[in-house]
Design a protein around this motif. Structure first.
Motif, mmCIF file in Angstrom:
data_model
loop_
_atom_site.group_PDB
_atom_site.id
_atom_site.type_symbol
_atom_site.label_atom_id
_atom_site.label_comp_id
_atom_site.label_asym_id
_atom_site.label_seq_id
_atom_site.Cartn_x
_atom_site.Cartn_y
_atom_site.Cartn_z
ATOM 1 N N TRP A 124 -42.897 37.664 -87.384
ATOM 2 C CA TRP A 124 -42.202 38.348 -88.482
ATOM 3 C C TRP A 124 -43.123 38.486 -89.684
ATOM 4 O O TRP A 124 -43.204 39.539 -90.311
ATOM 5 N N VAL A 125 -43.821 37.398 -90.020
ATOM 6 C CA VAL A 125 -44.745 37.437 -91.151
ATOM 7 C C VAL A 125 -45.879 38.425 -90.879
ATOM 8 O O VAL A 125 -46.271 39.202 -91.763
ATOM 9 N N GLN A 126 -46.389 38.429 -89.673
ATOM 10 C CA GLN A 126 -47.479 39.351 -89.341
ATOM 11 C C GLN A 126 -47.042 40.802 -89.459
ATOM 12 O O GLN A 126 -47.861 41.672 -89.751
ATOM 13 N N THR A 127 -45.772 41.071 -89.269
ATOM 14 C CA THR A 127 -45.248 42.429 -89.380
ATOM 15 C C THR A 127 -44.924 42.792 -90.821
ATOM 16 O O THR A 127 -45.189 43.913 -91.267
ATOM 17 N N HIS A 128 -44.373 41.837 -91.568
ATOM 18 C CA HIS A 128 -43.838 42.142 -92.898
ATOM 19 C C HIS A 128 -44.769 41.764 -94.056
ATOM 20 O O HIS A 128 -44.584 42.286 -95.169
ATOM 21 N N VAL A 129 -45.715 40.883 -93.828
ATOM 22 C CA VAL A 129 -46.620 40.466 -94.902
ATOM 23 C C VAL A 129 -48.027 40.916 -94.526
ATOM 24 O O VAL A 129 -48.811 40.157 -93.945
ATOM 25 N N ARG A 130 -48.349 42.145 -94.847
ATOM 26 C CA ARG A 130 -49.641 42.713 -94.465
ATOM 27 C C ARG A 130 -50.326 43.467 -95.599
ATOM 28 O O ARG A 130 -51.335 44.142 -95.386
ATOM 29 N N ASP A 131 -49.791 43.328 -96.804
ATOM 30 C CA ASP A 131 -50.486 43.869 -97.968
ATOM 31 C C ASP A 131 -51.537 42.859 -98.422
ATOM 32 O O ASP A 131 -51.243 41.670 -98.552
ATOM 33 N N VAL A 132 -52.741 43.335 -98.660
ATOM 34 C CA VAL A 132 -53.867 42.458 -98.982
ATOM 35 C C VAL A 132 -54.533 42.920 -100.272
ATOM 36 O O VAL A 132 -54.917 44.089 -100.396
ATOM 37 N N ARG A 133 -54.662 41.999 -101.222
ATOM 38 C CA ARG A 133 -55.454 42.280 -102.418
ATOM 39 C C ARG A 133 -56.712 41.412 -102.385
ATOM 40 O O ARG A 133 -56.631 40.181 -102.405
ATOM 41 N N PRO A 134 -57.883 42.017 -102.346
ATOM 42 C CA PRO A 134 -59.123 41.235 -102.318
ATOM 43 C C PRO A 134 -59.302 40.424 -103.601
ATOM 44 O O PRO A 134 -59.059 40.930 -104.698
ATOM 45 N N PRO A 135 -59.715 39.166 -103.496
ATOM 46 C CA PRO A 135 -59.972 38.360 -104.690
ATOM 47 C C PRO A 135 -60.973 39.045 -105.618
ATOM 48 O O PRO A 135 -61.989 39.596 -105.176
ATOM 49 N N ASN A 136 -60.660 39.017 -106.903
ATOM 50 C CA ASN A 136 -61.482 39.637 -107.940
ATOM 51 C C ASN A 136 -61.627 41.145 -107.756
ATOM 52 O O ASN A 136 -62.467 41.770 -108.416
ATOM 53 N N GLY A 137 -60.826 41.732 -106.885
ATOM 54 C CA GLY A 137 -60.905 43.167 -106.656
ATOM 55 C C GLY A 137 -62.191 43.604 -105.984
ATOM 56 O O GLY A 137 -62.540 44.794 -106.016
ATOM 57 N N LEU A 138 -62.898 42.672 -105.347
ATOM 58 C CA LEU A 138 -64.196 42.982 -104.743
ATOM 59 C C LEU A 138 -64.025 43.414 -103.294
ATOM 60 O O LEU A 138 -63.432 42.700 -102.487
ATOM 61 N N PHE A 139 -64.557 44.580 -102.983
ATOM 62 C CA PHE A 139 -64.499 45.080 -101.620
ATOM 63 C C PHE A 139 -65.646 46.057 -101.415
ATOM 64 O O PHE A 139 -66.296 46.508 -102.363
ATOM 65 N N THR A 140 -65.884 46.384 -100.161
ATOM 66 C CA THR A 140 -66.836 47.411 -99.778
ATOM 67 C C THR A 140 -66.124 48.364 -98.819
ATOM 68 O O THR A 140 -65.031 48.045 -98.318
ATOM 69 N N PRO A 141 -66.696 49.528 -98.530
ATOM 70 C CA PRO A 141 -66.092 50.398 -97.512
ATOM 71 C C PRO A 141 -65.900 49.675 -96.182
ATOM 72 O O PRO A 141 -64.905 49.911 -95.481
ATOM 73 N N LYS A 142 -66.833 48.785 -95.837
ATOM 74 C CA LYS A 142 -66.691 48.012 -94.593
ATOM 75 C C LYS A 142 -65.475 47.093 -94.668
ATOM 76 O O LYS A 142 -64.733 46.951 -93.673
ATOM 77 N N THR A 143 -65.253 46.467 -95.824
ATOM 78 C CA THR A 143 -64.071 45.619 -95.997
ATOM 79 C C THR A 143 -62.806 46.413 -95.711
ATOM 80 O O THR A 143 -61.920 45.964 -94.968
ATOM 81 N N LEU A 144 -62.697 47.598 -96.291
ATOM 82 C CA LEU A 144 -61.506 48.417 -96.099
ATOM 83 C C LEU A 144 -61.368 48.852 -94.655
ATOM 84 O O LEU A 144 -60.256 48.889 -94.106
ATOM 85 N N GLN A 145 -62.473 49.174 -94.023
ATOM 86 C CA GLN A 145 -62.433 49.563 -92.613
ATOM 87 C C GLN A 145 -61.876 48.438 -91.758
ATOM 88 O O GLN A 145 -61.036 48.654 -90.868
ATOM 89 N N LEU A 146 -62.333 47.220 -92.026
ATOM 90 C CA LEU A 146 -61.840 46.073 -91.272
ATOM 91 C C LEU A 146 -60.352 45.846 -91.519
ATOM 92 O O LEU A 146 -59.582 45.624 -90.562
ATOM 93 N N LEU A 147 -59.933 45.894 -92.774
ATOM 94 C CA LEU A 147 -58.518 45.672 -93.080
ATOM 95 C C LEU A 147 -57.636 46.689 -92.371
ATOM 96 O O LEU A 147 -56.601 46.334 -91.794
ATOM 97 N N HIS A 148 -58.035 47.948 -92.408
ATOM 98 C CA HIS A 148 -57.244 48.982 -91.732
ATOM 99 C C HIS A 148 -57.228 48.756 -90.221
ATOM 100 O O HIS A 148 -56.181 48.935 -89.576
ATOM 101 N N SER A 149 -58.346 48.353 -89.654
ATOM 102 C CA SER A 149 -58.404 48.154 -88.208
ATOM 103 C C SER A 149 -57.527 47.003 -87.760
ATOM 104 O O SER A 149 -57.068 46.977 -86.609
ATOM 105 N N TRP A 150 -57.272 46.051 -88.670
ATOM 106 C CA TRP A 150 -56.399 44.913 -88.367
ATOM 107 C C TRP A 150 -54.961 45.169 -88.811
ATOM 108 O O TRP A 150 -54.139 44.251 -88.807
#
Length: 232
Positions: A124-150
Motif C-alpha cells: 500500500w505504501v509503495q503504491t500511495h507514497v511515491r512522491d520524492v523530494r531530493p534533499p537540498n533540492g539537489l538532482f541531476t537528469p540521471k537522478t530524475l531518470q532513475l526516479l521515473h524508472s522506479w
C-alpha cells in the motif's frame, strides 16, 4: 551566504527545464500547497500538527526514513490526521552522490519505515507514497531518470524561504508573502534545522494567506492541477 533571494530566480530557470517534476501549478483559484521536510521530529512535528489542526489545514510531509524509525508514534499521528506523505531519502544524503542501488535502497527503506510506523501494508505504501523530494533540492537528469524508472514522482518547490537558517518568523513569512502566487508549492522544515519556529511560522503564514482567500491543497491535488493544465 544566504541564498534566499536567489531561489525565485532558480525556480523560474529550472522549472521549464525539468517539466516532469512538480514545481507548482497555475490554478484559476487562489490555491497553495504547504509542505514540510526533514521530519518527523519528536517536539516540532507535534507542535506543528496542533497548529494545522487548529487552522483546519491539510499539509504535506516529506520524511526521512531514519526519523520515521526513530519516532514512529509521531509519524503515525501525522498519517492519522490525513496529511499527505512523501519521501526525502533515508538519511538526507544528496541523491547525486549515491550510486543507483544505494538511492533505490534509501527510498525503499523509507517506505518500509512508513509502513511499519503507520501500520499499513508495504505494498500500500509503495503504491500511495511515491512522491520524492531530493534533499537540498539537489538532482541531476540521471537522478530524475532513475526516479521515473522506479515509478516515483519528483516533487520540487517554488517558494523556499530558507527557514532552516532560522532568520526569524517574520522574515520567513515576509519572504513567503513576497513570492507566493496561486499554485505555489511552499517548503518549510519541521526537523532539527528550522523546526523550532515552524509552528509559529505556519500559524502566521496560513492566517496571512487566508486573509487573501487562499485555500490549501495537497501534493496529489497539485499534480492534478498541473496535468490538467498541460492536457488542456
Amino acid at each position: 551566504m544566504m541564498f534566499a533571494p536567489l531561489y525565485p530566480h532558480l525556480y523560474r530557470v529550472l522549472a521549464p527545464m525539468f517539466p516532469d517534476c512538480l514545481w507548482s501549478a497555475e490554478p484559476e483559484q487562489p490555491l497553495v500547497c504547504l509542505s514540510f521536510d526533514d521530519g518527523p521530529h519528536p517536539q516540532y512535528t507535534p507542535q506543528l500538527l496542533e497548529v494545522l489542526e487548529h487552522l483546519g489545514v491539510t499539509a504535506n510531509f516529506f520524511w526521512l526514513g531514519a526519523a520515521v524509525r526513530r519516532y514512529p508514534d509521531v509519524a503515525r499521528e501525522v498519517f492519522r490526521r490525513g496529511h499527505w506523505l512523501g519521501l526525502h531519502g533515508d538519511t538526507h544524503r544528496a541523491f547525486p552522490q549515491m550510486r543507483p542501488e544505494a538511492l533505490q535502497a534509501s527510498l525503499s527503506a523509507t517506505q518500509a519505515a512508513i509502513a511499519n510506523a503507520c501500520d499499513r501494508p508495504l505494498d500500500w505504501v509503495q503504491t500511495h507514497v511515491r512522491d520524492v523530494r531530493p534533499p537540498n533540492g539537489l538532482f541531476t537528469p540521471k537522478t530524475l531518470q532513475l526516479l521515473h524508472s522506479w515509478q516515483y514522482r519528483p516533487v520540487m518547490w517554488s517558494v523556499v524561504p530558507e527557514d532552516w537558517r532560522c532568520p526569524g518568523v517574520q522574515r520567513v513569512c515576509d519572504r513567503i508573502m513576497k513570492q507566493v502566487e496561486p499554485g505555489s508549492l511552499i517548503v518549510l522544515h519541521d526537523g532539527s534545522y528550522g523546526g523550532q519556529d515552524v509552528a509559529q511560522t505556519t500559524l502566521t503564514i496560513v492566517e496571512q494567506l487566508q486573509t487573501k482567500s487562499y485555500q490549501f491543497v495537497n501534493i496529489q491535488e497539485l499534480w492534478h492541477l498541473k496535468s490538467g493544465l498541460e492536457s488542456g
